[in-house]
Write a protein that holds these residues in place. Sequence first.
Motif, PDB file in Angstrom:
ATOM      1  N   PHE A 341       1.076  -1.055  -0.037  1.00 27.47           N
ATOM      2  CA  PHE A 341       0.248   0.622   0.013  1.00 27.47           C
ATOM      3  C   PHE A 341       0.852   1.155  -0.171  1.00 27.47           C
ATOM      4  CE2 PHE A 341      -2.488  -3.235   2.052  1.00 27.47           C
ATOM      5  CZ  PHE A 341      -3.597  -3.547   1.723  1.00 27.47           C
ATOM      6  N   GLY A 342       2.328   1.349  -0.100  1.00 26.07           N
ATOM      7  CA  GLY A 342       2.945   2.538   0.327  1.00 26.07           C
ATOM      8  C   GLY A 342       3.110   2.995   0.684  1.00 26.07           C
ATOM      9  N   THR A 343       2.176   2.390   2.095  1.00 26.00           N
ATOM     10  CA  THR A 343       2.700   3.474   3.444  1.00 26.00           C
ATOM     11  C   THR A 343       2.959   2.436   4.740  1.00 26.00           C
ATOM     12  OG1 THR A 343       0.579   3.451   4.439  1.00 26.00           O
ATOM     13  CG2 THR A 343       0.977   5.044   3.256  1.00 26.00           C
ATOM     14  N   SER A 344       3.825   2.518   5.784  1.00 19.25           N
ATOM     15  CA  SER A 344       3.403   1.679   7.271  1.00 19.25           C
ATOM     16  C   SER A 344       2.267   1.466   7.198  1.00 19.25           C
ATOM     17  CB  SER A 344       3.541   3.320   8.101  1.00 19.25           C
ATOM     18  OG  SER A 344       4.215   1.790   9.777  1.00 19.25           O
ATOM     19  N   GLY A 345       2.018  -0.144   8.106  1.00 17.36           N
ATOM     20  CA  GLY A 345       0.571   0.002   8.376  1.00 17.36           C
ATOM     21  C   GLY A 345      -0.097   0.827  10.032  1.00 17.36           C
ATOM     22  N   CYS A 346       1.330   1.479  10.479  1.00 14.80           N
ATOM     23  CA  CYS A 346       1.618   1.627  11.621  1.00 14.80           C
ATOM     24  C   CYS A 346       0.816   2.907  12.283  1.00 14.80           C
ATOM     25  CB  CYS A 346       2.099   0.848  12.452  1.00 14.80           C
ATOM     26  SG  CYS A 346       2.450   1.566  14.388  1.00 14.80           S
ATOM     27  N   VAL A 347      -0.410   3.705  12.331  1.00 19.16           N
ATOM     28  CA  VAL A 347       0.059   5.088  13.163  1.00 19.16           C
ATOM     29  C   VAL A 347       0.603   5.558  14.315  1.00 19.16           C
ATOM     30  CG1 VAL A 347      -1.664   5.580  11.152  1.00 19.16           C
ATOM     31  CG2 VAL A 347      -2.222   4.909  13.600  1.00 19.16           C
ATOM     32  N   GLY A 348       1.097   4.818  14.871  1.00 22.57           N
ATOM     33  CA  GLY A 348       1.751   5.068  16.390  1.00 22.57           C
ATOM     34  C   GLY A 348       0.891   5.152  17.925  1.00 22.57           C
ATOM     35  N   CYS A 349      -0.617   4.992  17.601  1.00 19.88           N
ATOM     36  CA  CYS A 349      -1.839   5.240  18.822  1.00 19.88           C
ATOM     37  C   CYS A 349      -1.300   4.013  19.677  1.00 19.88           C
ATOM     38  CB  CYS A 349      -2.527   5.316  18.169  1.00 19.88           C
ATOM     39  SG  CYS A 349      -3.249   3.252  18.184  1.00 19.88           S
ATOM     40  N   GLY A 350      -0.742   3.299  19.602  1.00 20.75           N
ATOM     41  CA  GLY A 350      -0.203   2.802  21.153  1.00 20.75           C
ATOM     42  C   GLY A 350      -1.866   1.597  21.426  1.00 20.75           C
ATOM     43  N   ARG A 351      -2.230   1.631  20.788  1.00 19.18           N
ATOM     44  CA  ARG A 351      -3.859   0.968  21.640  1.00 19.18           C
ATOM     45  C   ARG A 351      -3.165  -0.579  21.689  1.00 19.18           C
ATOM     46  NH1 ARG A 351      -6.460   4.746  18.415  1.00 19.18           N
ATOM     47  NH2 ARG A 351      -8.280   5.025  19.062  1.00 19.18           N
ATOM     48  N   CYS A 352      -2.097  -1.519  20.533  1.00 13.49           N
ATOM     49  CA  CYS A 352      -1.970  -2.759  20.609  1.00 13.49           C
ATOM     50  C   CYS A 352      -1.222  -2.758  22.151  1.00 13.49           C
ATOM     51  CB  CYS A 352      -1.115  -2.598  19.926  1.00 13.49           C
ATOM     52  SG  CYS A 352       0.545  -2.108  19.043  1.00 13.49           S
ATOM     53  N   ILE A 353      -0.447  -1.711  22.698  1.00  7.92           N
ATOM     54  CA  ILE A 353       0.647  -1.464  23.852  1.00  7.92           C
ATOM     55  C   ILE A 353       0.159  -1.941  24.816  1.00  7.92           C
ATOM     56  CG2 ILE A 353       2.880  -0.881  25.034  1.00  7.92           C
ATOM     57  CD1 ILE A 353       3.029   0.090  22.390  1.00  7.92           C
ATOM     58  N   THR A 354      -1.120  -0.667  25.062  1.00 12.14           N
ATOM     59  CA  THR A 354      -1.855  -0.563  25.959  1.00 12.14           C
ATOM     60  C   THR A 354      -2.974  -1.436  26.941  1.00 12.14           C
ATOM     61  OG1 THR A 354      -2.446   1.732  26.240  1.00 12.14           O
ATOM     62  CG2 THR A 354      -4.156   0.678  27.263  1.00 12.14           C
ATOM     63  N   TRP A 355      -3.841  -2.324  25.469  1.00 16.44           N
ATOM     64  CA  TRP A 355      -4.622  -3.335  25.809  1.00 16.44           C
ATOM     65  C   TRP A 355      -3.908  -4.781  25.057  1.00 16.44           C
ATOM     66  CZ3 TRP A 355      -8.133  -1.569  27.645  1.00 16.44           C
ATOM     67  CH2 TRP A 355      -8.756  -0.118  28.419  1.00 16.44           C
ATOM     68  N   CYS A 356      -3.276  -5.132  25.209  1.00 15.30           N
ATOM     69  CA  CYS A 356      -2.104  -6.281  25.005  1.00 15.30           C
ATOM     70  C   CYS A 356      -2.344  -6.750  26.299  1.00 15.30           C
ATOM     71  CB  CYS A 356      -1.242  -6.625  24.781  1.00 15.30           C
ATOM     72  SG  CYS A 356       0.072  -8.374  24.515  1.00 15.30           S
ATOM     73  N   PRO A 357      -3.213  -7.561  27.288  1.00 14.35           N
ATOM     74  CA  PRO A 357      -2.924  -7.865  28.301  1.00 14.35           C
ATOM     75  C   PRO A 357      -2.149  -8.527  29.297  1.00 14.35           C
ATOM     76  CG  PRO A 357      -4.364  -9.503  27.501  1.00 14.35           C
ATOM     77  CD  PRO A 357      -4.115  -8.678  26.524  1.00 14.35           C
ATOM     78  N   VAL A 358      -1.046  -8.605  28.252  1.00 20.56           N
ATOM     79  CA  VAL A 358       0.188  -9.457  28.739  1.00 20.56           C
ATOM     80  C   VAL A 358       1.463  -8.450  28.666  1.00 20.56           C
ATOM     81  CG1 VAL A 358       0.168 -11.816  29.147  1.00 20.56           C
ATOM     82  CG2 VAL A 358       1.076 -10.730  26.901  1.00 20.56           C
ATOM     83  N   GLY A 359       0.590  -6.994  28.495  1.00 17.67           N
ATOM     84  CA  GLY A 359       1.686  -5.733  28.216  1.00 17.67           C
ATOM     85  C   GLY A 359       3.068  -6.233  26.853  1.00 17.67           C
ATOM     86  N   ILE A 360       3.255  -6.469  25.807  1.00 15.39           N
ATOM     87  CA  ILE A 360       3.750  -6.711  24.374  1.00 15.39           C
ATOM     88  C   ILE A 360       4.100  -5.253  23.402  1.00 15.39           C
ATOM     89  CG2 ILE A 360       4.574  -7.579  22.183  1.00 15.39           C
ATOM     90  CD1 ILE A 360       2.796 -10.389  23.710  1.00 15.39           C
ATOM     91  N   ASP A 361       4.836  -4.776  23.938  1.00 19.40           N
ATOM     92  CA  ASP A 361       5.188  -3.382  23.112  1.00 19.40           C
ATOM     93  C   ASP A 361       5.364  -3.436  22.068  1.00 19.40           C
ATOM     94  OD1 ASP A 361       6.316  -0.978  22.952  1.00 19.40           O
ATOM     95  OD2 ASP A 361       7.019  -0.684  25.297  1.00 19.40           O
TER      96      ASP A 361
END
Length: 390
Positions: A341-361
């Motif tokens: 798609f010509g861009t990153s698929g990540c926008v740096g919102c941090g949700r995947c860090i906050t809502w990972c129950p084991v805190g994977i960053d």
Amino acid sequence: MPGVGETVVLDRAAFGALLQALIADGRELVGPTVRDGAIVLDTLRGIDELPRGIGDEQGPGRYRLRERGDEALFGYAASPHSWKRELLPPRVALVQIRRTGRGLAFEGGAAPLRKVAFIGARACELAAIAIQDRVLRDGAHPDPDYRARRDDVFVLAVHCGSPAGTCFCVSMGTGPRARAGYDLAATELLGGDSGHRFVVEVGTVAGGAILARVASRAATPEDTAASAAVTDDAASRMGRKMQNEGIRDALMANLEHPRWQAVADRCLGCANCTMSCPTCFCTSIEDTTDLSGDHATRARRWDSCFTADFAYVHGGSVRPSLRARYRQWLTHKLATWHDQFGTSGCVGCGRCITWCPVGIDITEEVAAIRTPPDGLPGSPPGSLPRSTNG
Ligand code: SF4
Ligand code: SF4
């Protein structure tokens, strides 16, 4: 009428009137409100339902609301909900099938004809919507349901002044100041001699037209400087940093890094990261019938590359291990998304860090994987693989 590119100032009462003008225009307001101990996106009836004086604290696997001690209406960071819920809902009925006396009747699931206004979208959220637009609206195979929901959405963005400990939009070049994708973009200013006010930039003619219905004054150089200072300050307080330069090749050169197994040993495969991510768009189709057998529904629902079923093809899963599934997610998001798609698929919102129950960053994992372990050579230049299955 304020023209595109102009900036005006609204006091708090006028900002409330702006929301009412959008409702009077036939729009459903969708914006932040407090519910169940979190700031969520929901239908709003007006300014009083915004999260006044409420902020948040976020860390790996941790989210708490807090009293800010002020009157801020937009004083929080990314919420558990993203606008993906509005444009690509978790479950959409595609077709309903009903048994009749003479056979079967089919009804297509039409997207609701809603005129919606998104209130308070952040710069990272607008970047995420642009990513989904590229995939689901502007690509070779547009999704009719997404396109119908996306058409005629009015966006009242609010520049971010309250990044969380998990944010890294600066690293991804997506924030904290919105640069495109809005009809109006506001900066909330608290206190000072001028009191609680909003410095509002006009992004489209539609934005100027709605703004013309409420009391405002032209912005002074002091107002625009104060607005810039809010996002400059937010940029200096990012909770995290992503090493984004050359990330595609760095990840693809390290597909056998031992860190993939180390993170898989912690990962529960719960899919929270993909559900909360504003850009993940994987879905599956499911068919259900009621107990009478007279009604059936074919629906599309969110799915995730973290589930074993998602990668099941005839005879078994092509990504049977959590190591393979985590690696697929991270390398797609940050590496092969560029190819597609010509861009990153990540926008740096941090949700995947906050809502990972084991805190994977994700930022920590990328930093570890970018450091080749001793004795493990990277792939030679020009031989980078394009697939991360297995
Ligand atoms: S990968 Fe994580 S930080 Fe990046 S957009 Fe998705 S949820 Fe946000
Ligand atoms: S949220 Fe965390 S534990 Fe759950 S699948 Fe994602 S990385 Fe694994």
